[in-house]
Design an enzyme around this catalytic site. Structure first.
Site, PDB file in Angstrom:
ATOM      1  N   ASP A  63       0.689  -1.140  -0.108  1.00  0.00           N
ATOM      2  CA  ASP A  63       0.256   0.182  -0.125  1.00  0.00           C
ATOM      3  C   ASP A  63       0.864   1.196  -0.037  1.00  0.00           C
ATOM      4  OD1 ASP A  63      -1.596   2.024   0.410  1.00  0.00           O
ATOM      5  OD2 ASP A  63      -2.013   1.531   2.523  1.00  0.00           O
TER       6      ASP A  63
ATOM      7  N   ASP B  42      -3.946   4.041   2.973  1.00  0.00           N
ATOM      8  CA  ASP B  42      -5.186   3.660   3.356  1.00  0.00           C
ATOM      9  C   ASP B  42      -5.776   2.409   3.490  1.00  0.00           C
ATOM     10  OD1 ASP B  42      -4.997   2.250   0.879  1.00  0.00           O
ATOM     11  OD2 ASP B  42      -6.605   3.388  -0.302  1.00  0.00           O
TER      12      ASP B  42
ATOM     13  N   ASP C 254      -1.849  -1.116  -3.732  1.00  0.00           N
ATOM     14  CA  ASP C 254      -2.388  -0.339  -4.862  1.00  0.00           C
ATOM     15  C   ASP C 254      -1.003  -0.576  -5.963  1.00  0.00           C
ATOM     16  OD1 ASP C 254      -0.441   1.324  -4.006  1.00  0.00           O
ATOM     17  OD2 ASP C 254      -2.015   2.572  -2.724  1.00  0.00           O
TER      18      ASP C 254
ATOM     19  N   ASP D 111     -10.832 -15.339 -16.089  1.00  0.00           N
ATOM     20  CA  ASP D 111     -11.652 -15.729 -14.922  1.00  0.00           C
ATOM     21  C   ASP D 111     -12.830 -16.607 -15.492  1.00  0.00           C
ATOM     22  OD1 ASP D 111     -12.365 -15.242 -12.017  1.00  0.00           O
ATOM     23  OD2 ASP D 111     -13.845 -14.438 -12.678  1.00  0.00           O
TER      24      ASP D 111
ATOM     25  N   GLU E 167      -8.757 -19.788 -16.186  1.00  0.00           N
ATOM     26  CA  GLU E 167      -9.117 -20.722 -15.100  1.00  0.00           C
ATOM     27  C   GLU E 167     -10.259 -21.652 -15.617  1.00  0.00           C
ATOM     28  OE1 GLU E 167     -11.165 -19.878 -10.967  1.00  0.00           O
ATOM     29  OE2 GLU E 167     -12.040 -18.998 -12.381  1.00  0.00           O
TER      30      GLU E 167
END
Ligand code: NOJ
Length: 560
Positions: free
Chosen positions: A74, A78, A82, A251, A310
């Site tokens: 991060d 926060d 990211d 996915d 996947e």
């Protein structure tokens, strides 16, 4: 090759010479056993092999590191990882020695399924940064010699996607609703269950239609028979390929088409997609292959790019159809990910995966963001380290999950911290995936351990303070050092060039295989007693050998 009931003579390189070992293959007694003293030894026994395709494609043998972006690093305090955080840790990934990263979704999303509910597939969520950050990450990664694969989620959108919002505002039968699966009626249109638990149908309003969602209600399934849905995926793929991504992970690649007419699921209640022996009307319908040909058609216009799916299907022949020459380049098989720490089962999984993959490179993985960390799943760090060496010795490509290289265990989180919809929707039965998504400890003290200067989005336990990357980098016997050495050997040592696997005879509870044409042998001991190692110079072991050189229980070794 294996010959039923035959006795075969197999060659195995021993020291500098070549030895012959006799073994019966194709029957119950596939392992050649020779007892010296009271222990049974590994012995050379050729029982199976495969050929990996020749060719320069980078993805065929790559080690790919999955970055679950929320949990990796991060940059702004926060508590959520990211893109700038990923950029700041590229040096670490280079040091680790991976060839590519696979980024979990960073698209704008309400976060119901942490990014797998996408409201705009061609942008970046402010939580993770901006498109400029993404471009910067791509450029930096290139400088570090690391390729970038992104997650693409074609099966469903978020319920906040502009298409779904328009569909909800439009009338039944409208063109806006045609992009999804909407049906009328007093009761749900069929008995399908969501993968996360509960009915796969939700009403948009009390007197309105039902819509299909194979996952959370915030993830409505797209209708792949609709031309605009197909065109939009092409646009998305071009958008990211033009920016320079090296590949896409598809996915739910097995879910894009549903059984014609949406018939009831006639399988036993509670059967899952992997274990049932009757077709599942929600998944693996023939229509999915048209979508994969479309994906391949786009990627073929961008040299060097790849797609990995996947693919969760029950039948290996049907699985293999996803990697036909005009479909996906690679597919996860997941055999090893679902395999217990037992030599027989592991060997069977390896054989099955190789046989299914055929001429396509196999993909090996023992961890991802949907499953407990290997340390937890196998029951100990020792076993997880041993399985890392097994996985990384196999021909094909290997996918690591962030934190695996630190030997992180799952975290037993308090109920109040749980966020995964798979947990919240499972009728009070605790089966969420948060435990394997707790952020990575980089250095220093809690609560953030270098992951964040704020409060991490999932609480990090004190025990993670003993597993920081900084400490492990300094420790030559840490799990991180083991992975670094393994990746370096895999890349540099000539013994890893072999494209085929052959099995050696092994004592009960053990396995050993060789990369044919080279001297690399990987031996694993899942039994409860030490066993002598096969011949060869030890390159690397997952734990110290016994004083007499034997391979201890829960340990793997590489020899050459
Ligand atoms: C598979 C992803 O790996 C998982 O995290 C997600 O929940 C489902 N697909 C739905 O997108």
């Amino acid at each position: 090759m294996r010959g039923d009931g035959e006795t075969e003579l197999a060659e195995s390189t021993v020291g500098s010479g070549t030895e012959r070992a006799e073994s019966t293959v194709g029957s119950e007694t596939e392992r050649a056993e020779s007892t010296i003293g009271s222990v049974t030894e590994f012995a050379g026994s050729h029982v199976d092999s495969r050929t990996e395709p020749a060719g320069p494609e980078w993805w065929a043998r790559a080690v790919v590191y999955q970055v679950y972006v929320r949990s990796f690093a991060d940059s702004d305090g926060d508590g959520v990882g990211d893109l700038a955080g990923v950029r700041s840790r590229l040096g670490y990934l280079e040091l680790l020695g991976v060839d590519a990263v696979w980024l979990s979704p960073v698209y704008p999303s309400p976060g119901v399924d942490h990014g797998y509910d996408v409201s705009d597939p061609r942008d970046v969520d402010p939580l993770f940064g901006t498109l400029d950050d993404f471009d910067g990450l791509l450029a930096d990664a290139r400088r570090h010699g690391i390729r970038v694969i992104i997650d693409v989620v074609p099966n469903h959108t978020s319920d906040q996607h502009e298409w779904f919002r328009a569909a909800v505002s439009a009338a039944p039968g409208s063109p806006e609703r045609a992009r999804y699966h909407f049906r009328g009626g007093a009761a749900p249109p069929n008995n399908w269950q969501s993968v996360f638990g509960g009915p796969a149908w939700t009403r948009v309003a009390p007197d309105d239609e039902w819509y299909l969602h194979l996952f959370a209600p915030g993830q409505p399934d797209l209708n792949w028979a609709h031309a605009e849905v197909r065109e939009d995926l092409e646009k998305t793929l071009r958008f990211w390929c033009d920016r320079g991504v090296d590949g896409v992970r598809i996915d739910v690649a097995h879910g894009l088409a549903k059984a014609e007419g949406l018939p009831d699921d006639r399988r036993q209640p509670g059967w899952t997609v992997l274990t049932e022996d009757a077709p599942d009307p929600r998944f693996d319908q023939d229509g999915v292959h048209e979508v994969h040909r479309l994906i391949r058609g786009v990627l073929d216009r961008y040299p060097g790019r790849m797609a990995i799916g996947e693919v969760i299907v029950r039948d290996d022949a049907r699985w293999a159809a996803y990697v036909r020459p005009d479909e996906l380049h690679l597919a996860f098989h997941f055999g090893l990910l679902n395999c217990a720490f037992a030599a027989d089962e592991i060997r069977e999984c390896i054989d099955r995966t190789l046989a299914a993959a055929g001429d396509t490179p196999a993909v090996w993985t023992i961890a991802n963001h949907d499953n407990p960390h290997p340390v937890t799943r196998y029951g100990s760090l020792e076993r997880a380290r041993a399985m890392a060496l097994v996985t990384l010795a196999l021909p094909g490509s290997a996918y690591l999950y962030n934190g695996e290289e630190l030997g992180l265990p799952d975290v037993d989180l308090p109920d109040s911290a749980l966020q995964d919809p798979a947990w919240r929707l499972s009728d009070g039965v605790r089966r969420g995936r948060d435990g394997c998504r707790v952020p990575l400890p980089w250095e220093g003290e809690g609560p953030g351990y270098g992951f964040t200067t704020g409060e991490p989005w999932l609480p990090m336990p004190e025990s993670y303070g003993e597993l920081t990357a900084a400490d492990q980098l300094e420790d030559p016997v840490s799990t991180l050092s083991l992975y670094r050495q393994a990746l370096e050997l895999r890349k540099e040592h000539p013994a890893f060039r072999g494209d085929e696997v052959e099995w050696f005879g092994a004592p009960e509870g053990c396995l050993a295989f060789r990369r044919v044409g080279t001297t690399l042998v990987c031996a694993l001991n899942t039994s409860e007693r030490p066993v002598p190692l096969p011949p060869g110079d030890v390159l690397l072991t997952s734990a110290p050998l016994e004083a007499n050189g034997d391979l201890p229980p829960n340990t793997a070794a590489w020899l050459a």
